[in-house]
Write an enzyme that holds these catalytic residues in place. Sequence first.
Site, PDB file in Angstrom:
ATOM      1  CE1 TYR A 255       7.019   5.303   0.081  1.00 13.29           C
ATOM      2  CE2 TYR A 255       7.110   3.239   1.042  1.00 13.29           C
ATOM      3  CZ  TYR A 255       7.668   4.266   0.221  1.00 13.29           C
ATOM      4  OH  TYR A 255       8.396   4.046  -0.871  1.00 13.29           O
TER       5      TYR A 255
ATOM      6  CD  GLU B  96       9.033   1.470  -2.650  1.00  8.99           C
ATOM      7  OE1 GLU B  96       8.819   1.151  -1.720  1.00  8.99           O
ATOM      8  OE2 GLU B  96       9.185   2.446  -3.277  1.00  8.99           O
TER       9      GLU B  96
END
Length: 404
Positions: free
Chosen positions: A95, A137
């Site tokens: 990310y 997630e």
Amino acid sequence: MLDTKTRDVIKATIPVLETHGEQITKRFYEMLFDAHPELLNIFNHSNQREGRQQTALANAVYAAAVHIDNLESILPAVKQISHKHRGLGIQPEHYPIVGQFLLRAIKDVLGDAATDEIIQAWADAYGAIASAFIGVEQEMYEEAGQQPGGWTDFRPFVVSRKVRESDVITSFYLTPKDGEAISSYRPGQYLTLKVSVPGQAYTQMRQYSLSDTPGKPYYRISVKREDARENAPAGLVSNYLHNDVQEGDTLLASAPSGDFMLVIDTERPVVFLSGGVGMTPLMSMVSTLLQRRPKHHVTYVHAALHGGVHAFKSTLEGLADEYENTSYYAVYERPSHEDKAYRHFAKEGFVDADWLRSIAPLDAEFYFCGPVSFMKAVYRILKGLGVDDAQIHYEFFGPQGSLA
Ligand code: FAD
Ligand code: HEM
């Protein structure tokens, strides 16, 4: 939680970023892959080329930014994306890399208009959006790992059977190499394969819907061979699977994922509409639904070019013969003489509103999947017939797009 000032800057700059959205995401991917070529092992190169992935990413970031006050409200959209991410093995450490290049791309495209204040606000917003994704997630990885027979990364499977289903579709039966149990799945979900195609510098990831009923000691996927067309080379992975992968070979797959799922306990009738290879998730759905609820009112419509490319004919015939409240119709764009004599042949050409209304109850739950043009037509027909969005369920065989 973002402070009020940051949220105000985000809201004020969304229109500007939206206007340049696809330019920004295009630039973002160029810079990302330049600095991190290893990420080319994860991204689908065809989706990049067609720009569909850029559009999907831009839309998702802006949708999240618009709802920055209340990210909870876009949780269903986050989950759909997170299912894809989980299947691909995206990790929290990815990310910050994506964030870094997204901000650089904004700066690159907007130039001086992107002040330090604006960039800082977007850095904070990206951080909030990313942590929402990472949270969802992480839960999905845990769930995948904790299920009986579950696993969290890529697991080797042996191709135990390879079965031709039509001129262009072949099924692959995948049995775990370790001989252990495999997790169950909801009809409609897919596997993500990680494939090394000889001669390619990067691994290729592709999703394939599970086409059989759950509860078997194997997973079955059914793959259409994407042949070369004018100005388009043959599909990389589908041709590799069809031409090179044989029974006894090993393929890597992550655990089933996806949020296109059959609701089995509905009181409404169920109508399935498939176009071409889009029938794979619906085959799992229709077979499971009838196994569990044999008396349910079910209509199955399959649209194909002609009978030669129509897979799973005998399965559908068997369901229509065995279950008294099930009907099945074949619609062929260009039927042969033989196709026209087929007992389930219902229509030449395409599915249209008058015909659909004549064979299907409009108070049903509708599930459909197929080429984008087919999905757009079906969606338009259903909306034209007054079907509520809550009754409409579909899957894209590529990045999510808009059907409207
Ligand atoms: P790619 O190499 O990715 O090419 C895709 C298309 O782009 C081909 O038509 C190719 O001709 C064209 N193309 C490639 N390069 C160029 C170029 N330079 N210029 C112009 N055109 C080009 N597929 C199934 O068969 N069965 C399923 O059950 C199934 N389920 C899916 C479920 C989901 C959730 C998703 C997202 C996808 C699913 N798919 C399914 C699609 C599958 O994942 C692959 O996209 C498909 O097999 C094509 O992959 P490929 O590597 O063969 O083609
Ligand atoms: C797919 C958004 C972060 C890798 C997608 C899709 C969206 C999206 C909308 C398409 C989903 C679909 O198929 O319908 C986002 C957002 C992110 C983010 C908003 C940040 C907050 C990441 C990260 C990575 C990543 C960190 C890893 C480097 C991928 C890949 C795909 C994907 C590989 C599939 C691409 C394809 O098959 O074409 N993402 N993503 N994403 N994302 Fe993300």
